[in-house]
Motif scaffolding. Structure first.
Motif, PDB file in Angstrom:
ATOM      1  N   GLU A 105      27.122  46.887  27.590  1.00  0.00           N
ATOM      2  CA  GLU A 105      26.950  47.433  28.928  1.00  0.00           C
ATOM      3  C   GLU A 105      28.278  47.365  29.677  1.00  0.00           C
ATOM      4  N   GLU A 106      28.424  48.232  30.644  1.00  0.00           N
ATOM      5  CA  GLU A 106      29.615  48.232  31.493  1.00  0.00           C
ATOM      6  C   GLU A 106      29.632  46.942  32.306  1.00  0.00           C
ATOM      7  N   ASP A 107      30.743  46.195  32.247  1.00  0.00           N
ATOM      8  CA  ASP A 107      30.833  44.980  33.036  1.00  0.00           C
ATOM      9  C   ASP A 107      31.573  45.269  34.340  1.00  0.00           C
TER      10      ASP A 107
ATOM     11  N   TRP B 140      34.383  45.217  37.349  1.00  0.00           N
ATOM     12  CA  TRP B 140      35.832  45.408  37.264  1.00  0.00           C
ATOM     13  C   TRP B 140      36.541  44.072  37.084  1.00  0.00           C
TER      14      TRP B 140
ATOM     15  N   ARG C 114      35.990  42.776  33.469  1.00  0.00           N
ATOM     16  CA  ARG C 114      36.789  43.589  32.566  1.00  0.00           C
ATOM     17  C   ARG C 114      38.275  43.226  32.667  1.00  0.00           C
TER      18      ARG C 114
END
Length: 172
Positions: free
Chosen positions: A92-94, A96, A99
């Motif tokens: 899943e997109e973490d 900012w 990341r």
């Protein structure tokens, strides 16, 4: 534990280590508000909302963690790869911040290293969620697993990760 003060003309970052009981103190913060975060290997960084500078008794909660185990072998022979690195990447997109910190640490520290005659690994502290494992070893191409789920307080066995054969220099 760290504090970021992004609203100042020159944003600053302050940090401190926690005591054995998890308590911490960050002094000499400028400005009116700061965001607090905690770096624990294997756990994504998720900074707090703005906290008024001077506030006491802030509580930062970490997600429950689980672990991952497995084995790395050569594609052609099935023999163990005895020295390799392992890093987990979220599916899943973490955030900012998570990341940015993950990329900074990957560049500075690299993957978690393992040395095992059987090619086995055990990484015991990772945030729950869906991940892929990336294995890297000198002379071998990087290998990615399919997605797997790490559950809180449990250990998932990703099985045998088959690494490609050693890279061969081109002739010519």
């Amino acid at each position: 534990v760290f504090s970021g003060e992004p609203k100042l003309d020159r944003p600053t970052l302050s940090s401190t280590l926690t005591a054995a009981d998890g308590s911490f103190r960050i002094e000499h913060l400028e400005g009116e508000a700061a965001r607090l975060g905690v770096f624990v290997p294997g756990i994504p960084v998720d900074p707090s909302e703005d906290v008024t500078v001077g506030t006491l008794d802030n509580v930062l909660r970490l997600p429950l963690a689980g672990g991952v185990t497995g084995r790395v072998v050569r594609q052609s022979t099935g023999e163990p790869v005895t020295r390799f690195g392992l890093r987990l990447e979220p599916v899943e997109e973490d955030s900012w911040m998570a990341r940015a910190v993950r990329r900074l640490l990957e560049a500075a520290v690299g993957p978690q290293g393992f040395a095992s005659a059987e090619g086995r690994f055990q990484s015991t502290f990772h945030a729950s969620g869906t991940w892929v494992a990336v294995v890297s070893a000198d002379g071998y191409p990087d290998t990615r697993t399919g997605p797997f789920e790490i559950l809180p307080r449990e250990r998932v066995d990703v099985g045998t990760i088959v690494s490609g054969d050693m890279n061969r220099p081109s002739v010519g």
